[in-house]
Scaffold this active site. Structure first.
Site, PDB file in Angstrom:
ATOM      1  N   ARG A  95      -1.031  12.427  -2.997  1.00 15.44           N
ATOM      2  CA  ARG A  95      -0.319  13.118  -1.906  1.00 15.44           C
ATOM      3  C   ARG A  95      -0.192  14.611  -2.219  1.00 15.44           C
ATOM      4  O   ARG A  95      -0.342  15.017  -3.378  1.00 15.44           O
ATOM      5  CB  ARG A  95       1.052  12.478  -1.716  1.00 15.44           C
ATOM      6  CG  ARG A  95       0.908  11.039  -1.260  1.00 15.44           C
ATOM      7  CD  ARG A  95       2.224  10.421  -0.947  1.00 15.44           C
ATOM      8  NE  ARG A  95       2.020   9.053  -0.495  1.00 15.44           N
ATOM      9  CZ  ARG A  95       2.849   8.393   0.278  1.00 15.44           C
ATOM     10  NH1 ARG A  95       3.958   8.948   0.706  1.00 15.44           N
ATOM     11  NH2 ARG A  95       2.580   7.152   0.641  1.00 15.44           N
ATOM     12  N   ASP A 151       8.583   1.465   2.487  1.00 14.42           N
ATOM     13  CA  ASP A 151       7.496   2.163   3.178  1.00 14.42           C
ATOM     14  C   ASP A 151       7.956   2.595   4.566  1.00 14.42           C
ATOM     15  O   ASP A 151       8.831   1.971   5.159  1.00 14.42           O
ATOM     16  CB  ASP A 151       6.277   1.220   3.278  1.00 14.42           C
ATOM     17  CG  ASP A 151       5.008   1.985   3.605  1.00 14.42           C
ATOM     18  OD1 ASP A 151       4.955   3.213   3.383  1.00 14.42           O
ATOM     19  OD2 ASP A 151       4.056   1.345   4.096  1.00 14.42           O
ATOM     20  N   SER A 183      -0.598  -3.087  -1.570  1.00 19.43           N
ATOM     21  CA  SER A 183      -0.797  -1.739  -2.136  1.00 19.43           C
ATOM     22  C   SER A 183      -0.548  -1.684  -3.644  1.00 19.43           C
ATOM     23  O   SER A 183       0.155  -0.812  -4.145  1.00 19.43           O
ATOM     24  CB  SER A 183       0.093  -0.705  -1.408  1.00 19.43           C
ATOM     25  OG  SER A 183      -0.174  -0.696  -0.028  1.00 19.43           O
ATOM     26  N   ASN A 237       0.001   7.285  -5.561  1.00 22.11           N
ATOM     27  CA  ASN A 237       0.767   8.276  -4.786  1.00 22.11           C
ATOM     28  C   ASN A 237       0.588   9.716  -5.300  1.00 22.11           C
ATOM     29  O   ASN A 237       0.961  10.665  -4.609  1.00 22.11           O
ATOM     30  CB  ASN A 237       2.253   7.919  -4.732  1.00 22.11           C
ATOM     31  CG  ASN A 237       2.574   6.765  -3.804  1.00 22.11           C
ATOM     32  OD1 ASN A 237       3.506   6.007  -4.040  1.00 22.11           O
ATOM     33  ND2 ASN A 237       1.807   6.612  -2.721  1.00 22.11           N
ATOM     34  N   TRP A 238      -0.049   9.887  -6.484  1.00 21.57           N
ATOM     35  CA  TRP A 238      -0.356  11.247  -6.956  1.00 21.57           C
ATOM     36  C   TRP A 238      -1.340  11.942  -6.016  1.00 21.57           C
ATOM     37  O   TRP A 238      -1.506  13.159  -6.078  1.00 21.57           O
ATOM     38  CB  TRP A 238      -0.950  11.216  -8.365  1.00 21.57           C
ATOM     39  CG  TRP A 238      -0.031  10.664  -9.416  1.00 21.57           C
ATOM     40  CD1 TRP A 238      -0.120   9.438 -10.001  1.00 21.57           C
ATOM     41  CD2 TRP A 238       1.105  11.314 -10.015  1.00 21.57           C
ATOM     42  NE1 TRP A 238       0.901   9.275 -10.925  1.00 21.57           N
ATOM     43  CE2 TRP A 238       1.660  10.421 -10.954  1.00 21.57           C
ATOM     44  CE3 TRP A 238       1.713  12.561  -9.852  1.00 21.57           C
ATOM     45  CZ2 TRP A 238       2.788  10.715 -11.721  1.00 21.57           C
ATOM     46  CZ3 TRP A 238       2.831  12.867 -10.615  1.00 21.57           C
ATOM     47  CH2 TRP A 238       3.356  11.958 -11.538  1.00 21.57           C
ATOM     48  N   ARG A 252       8.016  -6.051   2.817  1.00 21.96           N
ATOM     49  CA  ARG A 252       7.467  -4.723   3.085  1.00 21.96           C
ATOM     50  C   ARG A 252       7.843  -4.307   4.496  1.00 21.96           C
ATOM     51  O   ARG A 252       7.357  -4.870   5.481  1.00 21.96           O
ATOM     52  CB  ARG A 252       5.951  -4.683   2.942  1.00 21.96           C
ATOM     53  CG  ARG A 252       5.423  -3.258   3.190  1.00 21.96           C
ATOM     54  CD  ARG A 252       3.982  -3.075   2.796  1.00 21.96           C
ATOM     55  NE  ARG A 252       3.617  -1.664   2.836  1.00 21.96           N
ATOM     56  CZ  ARG A 252       2.631  -1.107   2.168  1.00 21.96           C
ATOM     57  NH1 ARG A 252       1.884  -1.857   1.387  1.00 21.96           N
ATOM     58  NH2 ARG A 252       2.370   0.173   2.265  1.00 21.96           N
ATOM     59  N   GLY A 268       7.529   8.473   5.779  1.00 19.98           N
ATOM     60  CA  GLY A 268       6.758   9.545   6.411  1.00 19.98           C
ATOM     61  C   GLY A 268       6.772   9.404   7.930  1.00 19.98           C
ATOM     62  O   GLY A 268       6.991  10.380   8.663  1.00 19.98           O
ATOM     63  N   ARG A 269       6.565   8.176   8.392  1.00 25.44           N
ATOM     64  CA  ARG A 269       6.552   7.948   9.851  1.00 25.44           C
ATOM     65  C   ARG A 269       7.926   8.179  10.468  1.00 25.44           C
ATOM     66  O   ARG A 269       8.056   8.671  11.574  1.00 25.44           O
ATOM     67  CB  ARG A 269       6.051   6.527  10.154  1.00 25.44           C
ATOM     68  CG  ARG A 269       4.534   6.440  10.163  1.00 25.44           C
ATOM     69  CD  ARG A 269       4.056   5.019  10.034  1.00 25.44           C
ATOM     70  NE  ARG A 269       4.110   4.586   8.644  1.00 25.44           N
ATOM     71  CZ  ARG A 269       3.819   3.366   8.244  1.00 25.44           C
ATOM     72  NH1 ARG A 269       3.487   2.447   9.126  1.00 25.44           N
ATOM     73  NH2 ARG A 269       3.866   3.069   6.963  1.00 25.44           N
TER      74      ARG A 269
END
Ligand code: IPE
Ligand code: IPE
Ligand code: MG
Length: 238
Positions: A74, A23, A194, A71-72, A186, A26-27
């Site tokens: 997104r 994870d 999650s 996650n679909w 994580r 994106g950040r």
């Protein structure tokens, strides 16, 4: 806080099975002014390095959470980029053969595009005899969905209620025949599962780390393993 260690703990202190919720891609991209897809690309490069480190130090099973059933949600562009990276990863058979790694995909494969399903079948088939490490890729995976499909299989097989036990259900999960994860890591600072390995994590040690996945190194894994080695696992006993 420093979350790295130069060396892993002694072999007998290592977990047999670790789960990793990758994870923070994106950040990582956002911090660099890049599109999220570039974060996923950077993150995918880390996977091989971490798996090679796991193998080298003697961990038998690694499960990587790569794409959840949620996650679909997104944007399509991001979903396509993630599936493309998985396609590339799963087609890289030379790497598994070289590492003597067995590859398994955990998740609902049927809704995936046909070529990806074919890559999965091929990777699982061709690596089936490899013995150095088992690498599970959780792809279109959700822990609740996994339990539901396990229950459906029990019913479809006509198993009577008195024969439905933790054992018979475990045998119908994607992880049938594998040990539960001893440690789940994580990165990215989020402290939640999650929907990852909900059944199997009943007694897993959990470790949440601040590093973002594309910055994750073997030294971060060593740190996680030292934290694990210090834990007192009791399984409800004393
Ligand atoms: C993890 O990174 C990759 C997947 C979920 C496939 P994210 O994309 O979730 O990164 P953040 O959480 O937005 O930083
Ligand atoms: C979990 O990460 C899924 C994967 C790592 C594949 P997410 O980034 O999707 O989780 P949430 O949305 O923060 O809970
Ligand atoms: Mg995330």
């Amino acid at each position: 806080m420093k979350e790295t260690e130069s060396r892993p703990p002694e072999r007998e202190q290592l977990p047999r099975h670790i789960g990793i919720i990758m994870d923070g891609n994106g950040r990582w991209a956002k911090a660099r002014g890049l599109p999220r897809e570039m974060g996923h690309k950077a993150g995918s490069k880390v996977v091989g390095e971490i798996i090679r480190h796991c193998k080298k130090i003697g961990i038998s099973y690694v499960t990587i959470y790569a794409f959840s059933t949620e996650n679909w949600k997104r944007p399509q562009k991001e979903v396509d980029a993630l599936l493309d990276l998985l396609r590339q990863y799963l087609s890289n058979m030379e790497e598994y053969q070289k590492e003597n790694a067995r590859l398994r995909v955990l998740g609902e494969v049927d809704p995936l595009p046909a070529d990806l399903r074919e890559s999965i079948r091929r990777a699982e088939r061709e690596s089936a005899g490899n013995t150095a490490i088992t690498v599970n890729i959780a792809l279109n995976y959700g822990g609740r969905g996994e339990i539901v499909q396990g229950v459906k299989r029990l019913l479809a097989e006509g198993i009577p209620p008195e024969e439905i036990t933790e054992e018979t259900l475990s045998q119908r999960l994607y992880t049938a025949g594998m040990p539960d994860p001893d440690l789940i890591i994580r990165p990215s600072g989020e402290c939640r599962l999650s929907n990852f390995l909900l059944w199997q994590s009943a007694y897993s040690e959990l470790l949440f780390m601040d590093v973002l996945w594309p910055d994750f190194t073997p030294e971060h894994l060593n740190y996680a393993l030292h934290q694990y080695a210090r834990r007192d696992r009791r399984f409800g006993g004393v």
